[in-house]
Scaffold this motif. Structure first.
Motif, PDB file in Angstrom:
ATOM      1  N   ARG A 224      44.836  40.771 158.219  1.00  9.88           N
ATOM      2  CA  ARG A 224      43.569  40.799 157.686  1.00  9.88           C
ATOM      3  C   ARG A 224      42.834  41.357 158.836  1.00  9.88           C
ATOM      4  O   ARG A 224      42.912  41.058 159.722  1.00  9.88           O
ATOM      5  CB  ARG A 224      43.000  39.673 156.974  1.00  9.88           C
ATOM      6  CG  ARG A 224      41.680  39.441 156.406  1.00  9.88           C
ATOM      7  CD  ARG A 224      41.018  38.140 156.466  1.00  9.88           C
ATOM      8  NE  ARG A 224      39.725  38.305 155.589  1.00  9.88           N
ATOM      9  CZ  ARG A 224      38.724  38.298 156.169  1.00  9.88           C
ATOM     10  NH1 ARG A 224      38.335  38.759 157.380  1.00  9.88           N
ATOM     11  NH2 ARG A 224      37.511  38.243 155.564  1.00  9.88           N
ATOM     12  N   THR A 255      33.458  39.261 152.029  1.00  9.44           N
ATOM     13  CA  THR A 255      34.417  38.657 152.938  1.00  9.44           C
ATOM     14  C   THR A 255      35.169  37.558 151.889  1.00  9.44           C
ATOM     15  O   THR A 255      36.477  37.225 152.179  1.00  9.44           O
ATOM     16  CB  THR A 255      33.595  37.706 153.760  1.00  9.44           C
ATOM     17  OG1 THR A 255      32.467  37.187 153.162  1.00  9.44           O
ATOM     18  CG2 THR A 255      33.091  38.750 154.883  1.00  9.44           C
ATOM     19  N   THR A 256      34.521  37.178 150.571  1.00  9.81           N
ATOM     20  CA  THR A 256      35.258  36.250 149.734  1.00  9.81           C
ATOM     21  C   THR A 256      36.456  36.954 149.148  1.00  9.81           C
ATOM     22  O   THR A 256      37.433  36.605 148.984  1.00  9.81           O
ATOM     23  CB  THR A 256      34.217  35.787 148.783  1.00  9.81           C
ATOM     24  OG1 THR A 256      33.333  34.825 149.390  1.00  9.81           O
ATOM     25  CG2 THR A 256      35.138  34.915 147.625  1.00  9.81           C
ATOM     26  N   ASP A 259      39.164  37.212 151.503  1.00  6.52           N
ATOM     27  CA  ASP A 259      39.992  36.194 151.866  1.00  6.52           C
ATOM     28  C   ASP A 259      40.757  35.991 150.422  1.00  6.52           C
ATOM     29  O   ASP A 259      41.942  35.416 150.822  1.00  6.52           O
ATOM     30  CB  ASP A 259      38.621  34.908 152.022  1.00  6.52           C
ATOM     31  CG  ASP A 259      37.992  35.130 153.455  1.00  6.52           C
ATOM     32  OD1 ASP A 259      38.844  35.674 154.337  1.00  6.52           O
ATOM     33  OD2 ASP A 259      37.290  34.290 153.400  1.00  6.52           O
ATOM     34  N   GLU A 260      40.502  36.016 149.383  1.00  7.20           N
ATOM     35  CA  GLU A 260      41.012  35.833 148.167  1.00  7.20           C
ATOM     36  C   GLU A 260      42.461  36.829 148.217  1.00  7.20           C
ATOM     37  O   GLU A 260      43.431  36.173 147.741  1.00  7.20           O
ATOM     38  CB  GLU A 260      40.331  35.987 146.943  1.00  7.20           C
ATOM     39  CG  GLU A 260      39.005  35.249 146.659  1.00  7.20           C
ATOM     40  CD  GLU A 260      38.245  35.227 145.437  1.00  7.20           C
ATOM     41  OE1 GLU A 260      37.554  34.186 145.127  1.00  7.20           O
ATOM     42  OE2 GLU A 260      38.398  36.333 145.025  1.00  7.20           O
ATOM     43  N   PHE A 262      43.697  38.047 150.908  1.00 14.14           N
ATOM     44  CA  PHE A 262      44.619  37.684 151.998  1.00 14.14           C
ATOM     45  C   PHE A 262      45.370  36.282 151.636  1.00 14.14           C
ATOM     46  O   PHE A 262      46.753  36.228 151.919  1.00 14.14           O
ATOM     47  CB  PHE A 262      43.793  37.549 153.165  1.00 14.14           C
ATOM     48  CG  PHE A 262      44.662  36.996 154.530  1.00 14.14           C
ATOM     49  CD1 PHE A 262      45.545  38.071 155.034  1.00 14.14           C
ATOM     50  CD2 PHE A 262      44.292  36.129 155.154  1.00 14.14           C
ATOM     51  CE1 PHE A 262      46.135  37.703 156.183  1.00 14.14           C
ATOM     52  CE2 PHE A 262      45.015  35.570 156.501  1.00 14.14           C
ATOM     53  CZ  PHE A 262      46.050  36.587 156.833  1.00 14.14           C
ATOM     54  N   TYR A 263      44.845  35.394 151.087  1.00  8.85           N
ATOM     55  CA  TYR A 263      45.267  34.063 150.892  1.00  8.85           C
ATOM     56  C   TYR A 263      46.074  33.909 149.678  1.00  8.85           C
ATOM     57  O   TYR A 263      46.619  33.045 149.366  1.00  8.85           O
ATOM     58  CB  TYR A 263      44.270  32.922 151.105  1.00  8.85           C
ATOM     59  CG  TYR A 263      44.056  32.742 152.694  1.00  8.85           C
ATOM     60  CD1 TYR A 263      44.872  32.033 153.622  1.00  8.85           C
ATOM     61  CD2 TYR A 263      42.533  33.023 152.947  1.00  8.85           C
ATOM     62  CE1 TYR A 263      44.535  32.324 154.921  1.00  8.85           C
ATOM     63  CE2 TYR A 263      42.250  32.948 154.414  1.00  8.85           C
ATOM     64  CZ  TYR A 263      42.841  32.384 155.142  1.00  8.85           C
ATOM     65  OH  TYR A 263      42.393  32.587 156.576  1.00  8.85           O
TER      66      TYR A 263
END
Length: 268
Positions: A224, A255-256, A259-260, A262-263
């Motif tokens: 990321r 950013t959300t 993150d979603e 990436f994770y």
């Protein structure tokens, strides 16, 4: 010249281990209006057209020493493109000793390796959120080879070819080959992490997570982008044209989204 242990192994027949690299990249953008969204999709379709993707895959085939047998390419309506390159064995000029080491591969201007291969594919997926202003472009590239070199040697060039915010990289060695005494060999090179095939100047820009199953020869790395500059995610304008509240709202949405991806989970 002293040879690595892998080079001294005498095989019964040819090396038929299959080594598969899957490289998935994501580019994120914020588009406020329908017009901006359509302009972003048009830009992506032009930037990563089937014609340009074909050039990228041809360079990958050069890096892994493949001989191109056939190319199928297609631009889709309303968006997206696909390219499939069928490749075969190339003449082995010299044993590529550097392929046995965990290190980044070359870029197309200094390719010297020749060996056996199978296929390379790419598919693109431009898409957007129906109401939240987020547009996402994803490209999936798969490189599958048979022979001595790992397709991970093409990873450096693939990262170099795309503007990426998030990368998901998978590598697996499948099947087995036999030495001259009939003993099965389930892998023919040492590998501890996909990260070792990514140059340091690229790694410093990303946060990375490894998930590896060594006994099954399965390797997984997620990356990321580390530094966030909102101007890199606005299409056709800069953050100076936004209010402070707009900057905070758009930053949180972007950013959300990152993150979603990436994770691999939805976040409230």
């Amino acid at each position: 010249m002293k040879k690595n242990p892998e080079q001294r192994i005498e095989l019964h027949g040819f090396n038929n281990l299959t080594k598969s690299l899957s490289f998935n990249m994501y580019d994120i953008c914020f588009t406020r209006t329908k017009e901006e969204r359509e302009a972003y999709i048009e830009y992506i379709d032009e930037e990563y057209s089937a014609e340009r993707l074909t050039k990228i895959l041809k360079n990958v085939s050069d890096i892994i020493g493949a001989h191109v047998l056939n190319i199928a390419q297609q631009d889709y309506v309303p968006q997206g493109a696909s390219v499939t390159v069928l490749v075969s064995e190339g003449p082995i000029v010299e044993v590529p000793t550097e392929s046995f080491h965990e290190s980044p591969g070359p870029l197309p201007d200094n390719v010297v390796m020749q060996l056996d291969k199978s296929h390379i594919t790419v598919h693109t997926y431009p898409e957007y959120h129906p109401s939240d202003g987020i547009s996402t472009f994803r490209a999936d590239i798969d490189v599958s080879t048979c022979g001595e070199i790992s397709p991970l040697k093409a990873l450096h060039y693939l990262i170099h070819s795309f503007d990426t915010d998030i990368m998901t990289i998978d590598y697996r060695v499948r099947g087995f080959t036999r030495d001259k005494d009939g003993k099965k060999l389930f892998i023919d090179h040492n590998i501890s992490s996909i990260q070792n095939y990514i140059p340091e100047e690229i790694k410093k820009d990303f946060d990375m997570i490894d998930v590896n199953i060594y006994q099954s020869h399965i390797f997984h790395t997620k990356c990321r982008i580390r530094d966030f500059d909102l101007n890199n995610y606005l299409f056709g304008y800069t953050k100076d044209e936004l209010t402070k509240a707009e900057v905070e709202e758009i930053t949180e949405k972007l950013t959300t989204e990152m993150d979603e991806i990436f994770y691999g989970t939805n976040m409230n």
